[in-house]
Design an enzyme around this catalytic site. Structure first.
Site, PDB file in Angstrom:
ATOM      1  N   ASN A 102       0.522  -0.822   0.025  1.00 37.42           N
ATOM      2  CA  ASN A 102       0.070   0.123   0.223  1.00 37.42           C
ATOM      3  C   ASN A 102       0.724   1.800   0.168  1.00 37.42           C
ATOM      4  OD1 ASN A 102      -2.467   1.909   1.133  1.00 37.42           O
ATOM      5  ND2 ASN A 102      -0.500   1.959   2.208  1.00 37.42           N
ATOM      6  N   TYR A 114       3.521   9.401 -11.325  1.00 34.61           N
ATOM      7  CA  TYR A 114       2.581   9.070 -10.396  1.00 34.61           C
ATOM      8  C   TYR A 114       1.670   8.150 -11.412  1.00 34.61           C
ATOM      9  CZ  TYR A 114      -1.159   7.554  -7.054  1.00 34.61           C
ATOM     10  OH  TYR A 114      -2.064   7.394  -6.392  1.00 34.61           O
ATOM     11  N   ALA A 167       2.006   6.487 -14.256  1.00 35.97           N
ATOM     12  CA  ALA A 167       2.936   6.208 -14.676  1.00 35.97           C
ATOM     13  C   ALA A 167       3.173   4.581 -14.316  1.00 35.97           C
ATOM     14  CB  ALA A 167       4.542   6.856 -15.814  1.00 35.97           C
ATOM     15  N   SER A 168       3.774   5.242 -12.815  1.00 34.48           N
ATOM     16  CA  SER A 168       4.243   3.984 -11.640  1.00 34.48           C
ATOM     17  C   SER A 168       3.053   3.358 -10.895  1.00 34.48           C
ATOM     18  CB  SER A 168       4.591   4.851 -10.843  1.00 34.48           C
ATOM     19  OG  SER A 168       3.588   5.566  -9.871  1.00 34.48           O
TER      20      SER A 168
HETATM   21  P1  NAD Z   1      -1.524   7.942   2.602  1.00 32.60           P
HETATM   22  O1  NAD Z   1      -0.490   9.094   2.214  1.00 32.60           O
HETATM   23  O2  NAD Z   1      -2.147   8.803   3.000  1.00 32.60           O
HETATM   24  O3  NAD Z   1      -0.045   7.703   3.124  1.00 32.60           O
HETATM   25  C1  NAD Z   1       0.973   6.594   2.358  1.00 32.60           C
HETATM   26  C2  NAD Z   1       1.955   5.479   3.432  1.00 32.60           C
HETATM   27  O4  NAD Z   1       3.084   5.333   3.162  1.00 32.60           O
HETATM   28  C3  NAD Z   1       2.403   7.252   4.276  1.00 32.60           C
HETATM   29  O5  NAD Z   1       2.560   6.736   5.595  1.00 32.60           O
HETATM   30  C4  NAD Z   1       4.270   6.686   4.454  1.00 32.60           C
HETATM   31  O6  NAD Z   1       4.574   7.260   5.580  1.00 32.60           O
HETATM   32  C5  NAD Z   1       4.140   5.326   4.279  1.00 32.60           C
HETATM   33  N1  NAD Z   1       4.953   5.586   2.583  1.00 32.60           N
HETATM   34  C6  NAD Z   1       5.511   6.221   1.703  1.00 32.60           C
HETATM   35  N2  NAD Z   1       6.821   5.835   0.909  1.00 32.60           N
HETATM   36  C7  NAD Z   1       6.752   5.057   1.944  1.00 32.60           C
HETATM   37  C8  NAD Z   1       8.500   4.636   1.810  1.00 32.60           C
HETATM   38  N3  NAD Z   1       9.541   4.304   1.292  1.00 32.60           N
HETATM   39  N4  NAD Z   1       8.697   3.087   2.882  1.00 32.60           N
HETATM   40  C9  NAD Z   1       7.691   3.225   3.805  1.00 32.60           C
HETATM   41  N5  NAD Z   1       6.898   3.629   3.406  1.00 32.60           N
HETATM   42  C10 NAD Z   1       5.989   4.763   2.966  1.00 32.60           C
HETATM   43  O7  NAD Z   1      -1.822   7.468   1.413  1.00 32.60           O
HETATM   44  P2  NAD Z   1      -3.211   6.955   0.967  1.00 32.60           P
HETATM   45  O8  NAD Z   1      -4.266   7.958   0.246  1.00 32.60           O
HETATM   46  O9  NAD Z   1      -3.552   6.473   1.731  1.00 32.60           O
HETATM   47  O10 NAD Z   1      -2.346   5.799  -0.224  1.00 32.60           O
HETATM   48  C11 NAD Z   1      -2.380   4.621   0.162  1.00 32.60           C
HETATM   49  C12 NAD Z   1      -1.520   3.610  -1.585  1.00 32.60           C
HETATM   50  O11 NAD Z   1      -3.323   3.922  -2.148  1.00 32.60           O
HETATM   51  C13 NAD Z   1      -0.644   4.543  -2.545  1.00 32.60           C
HETATM   52  O12 NAD Z   1      -0.312   3.265  -2.896  1.00 32.60           O
HETATM   53  C14 NAD Z   1      -1.534   5.499  -2.770  1.00 32.60           C
HETATM   54  O13 NAD Z   1      -1.492   5.799  -4.203  1.00 32.60           O
HETATM   55  C15 NAD Z   1      -2.968   4.577  -3.271  1.00 32.60           C
HETATM   56  N6  NAD Z   1      -4.535   5.871  -4.094  1.00 32.60           N
HETATM   57  C16 NAD Z   1      -4.563   6.318  -2.935  1.00 32.60           C
HETATM   58  C17 NAD Z   1      -5.507   7.359  -3.487  1.00 32.60           C
HETATM   59  C18 NAD Z   1      -6.492   8.419  -3.254  1.00 32.60           C
HETATM   60  O14 NAD Z   1      -7.466   8.619  -3.568  1.00 32.60           O
HETATM   61  N7  NAD Z   1      -5.649   8.712  -1.482  1.00 32.60           N
HETATM   62  C19 NAD Z   1      -5.673   6.924  -4.793  1.00 32.60           C
HETATM   63  C20 NAD Z   1      -5.498   5.971  -5.713  1.00 32.60           C
HETATM   64  C21 NAD Z   1      -4.325   4.830  -5.265  1.00 32.60           C
END
Ligand code: NAD
Length: 254
Positions: free
Chosen positions: A86, A154, A156-157
């Site tokens: 995640n 983002y 592309a990733s």
């Molecule tokens: P968030 O920023 O609230 O939480 C992400 C967590 O990942 C944080 O606690 C951060 O410290 C941790 N993190 C970041 N880099 C790290 C690393 N190098 N090693 C270990 N931990 C690390 O994000 P979120 O919105 O809860 O997103 C969670 C996932 O869902 C992500 O992959 C995001 O891309 C994806 N996502 C989010 C959304 C959205 O709208 N929020 C939409 C689609 C996908």
């Protein structure tokens, strides 16, 4: 009966946003949970509130740290059944191809793609020894659709996460190791809130969501729970899109 009784799950990015909620839900469904995130104090705080959970500080970009994370999970709980990849970032200065720096591109790919690769690299042997497992890789609806509010690195990733997930699923299907991608629509966690900082920006996004609202973290974690559990036992290599109808729709209601 919990839906994850007897299972051991690693959840990366477990200290905030959707990952934190996932730690709580997975523990409530009977899983032992390894809360994995950058900061030791933050993971300890989440783990302290959960039965049978531990916190492990990890930066998913670093091979040695991810290897140690998986080893710690197995040392502590004796097996590994689920890895929920995640952790992800969405840098504020990710933009068009012209405006995005190479450093931002590299950082985004290091966390969002290499991080998922490393977690799979070390989790798969541990899952094999446990007789199988479920990998849940978090991609995004942007892996399926383009947007004119650009975040080229983002997007592309997340496309890379989706295609990597399919390949891992194909390679390991006969070993009872499943891999699926969870593709959330927009959820107002800290990650997205920094982009949609004012009401005009939020309204511009909402126009494209048939349901007319952002998603809730719980709605995404419900999908992850399904993918992690044996309820999805005949599902692998798939993309579970939970997006209020965005990717299915060309025009939205007035
Ligand atoms: P968030 O920023 O609230 O939480 C992400 C967590 O990942 C944080 O606690 C951060 O410290 C941790 N993190 C970041 N880099 C790290 C690393 N190098 N090693 C270990 N931990 C690390 O994000 P979120 O919105 O809860 O997103 C969670 C996932 O869902 C992500 O992959 C995001 O891309 C994806 N996502 C989010 C959304 C959205 O709208 N929020 C939409 C689609 C996908």
């Amino acid at each position: 009966m919990g839906r994850l009784d007897g299972k051991v799950s690693i959840i990366t990015g477990g200290a905030a946003g959707m990952g934190r909620l996932a730690c709580e839900r997975f523990a409530a469904e009977g899983s032992k949970v390894v809360v994995a995130d950058l900061d030791q104090a933050a993971v300890d705080e989440v783990a302290a509130g959960l039965p049978g959970a531990i916190g492990v500080a990890v930066d998913v970009r670093h091979s040695d740290q991810v290897e140690a994370l998986v080893a710690r999970a197995v040392d502590e709980f004796g097996r590994l059944d689920v890895i929920y990849n995640n952790a992800g970032i969405s840098p504020a200065d990710d933009d068009t191809p012209e405006a995005t720096s190479v450093d931002v591109w590299d950082l985004t790919f290091d966390v969002n793609v290499k991080g998922v690769f490393l977690c799979c690299k070390y989790a798969i042997p541990a899952m094999r020894r446990s007789g199988g497992g479920s990998i849940v890789n978090v991609a995004s609806f942007v892996a399926h659709m383009g947007a004119a509010t650009p975040q080229v690195a983002y997007t592309a990733s997340k496309g890379a996460v989706l295609s990597m997930t399919r390949e891992i699923a194909a390679i390991h299907a006969r070993e009872r190791i499943r891999a699926n991608a969870l593709c959330p629509g927009p959820v107002l966690t800290p990650l997205l809130a920094k982009f949609l900082s004012d009401d005009a920006k939020r309204q511009r996004r909402l126009v494209h969501i048939p349901m007319g609202r952002f998603g809730e973290a719980a709605e995404m974690v419900n999908g992850a729970l399904f993918l992690a559990s044996d309820e999805s036992s005949y599902m692998t290599g798939q993309s579970l899109i939970i997006d209020g109808g965005i990717t299915s729709t060309y025009t939205t209601p007035e």
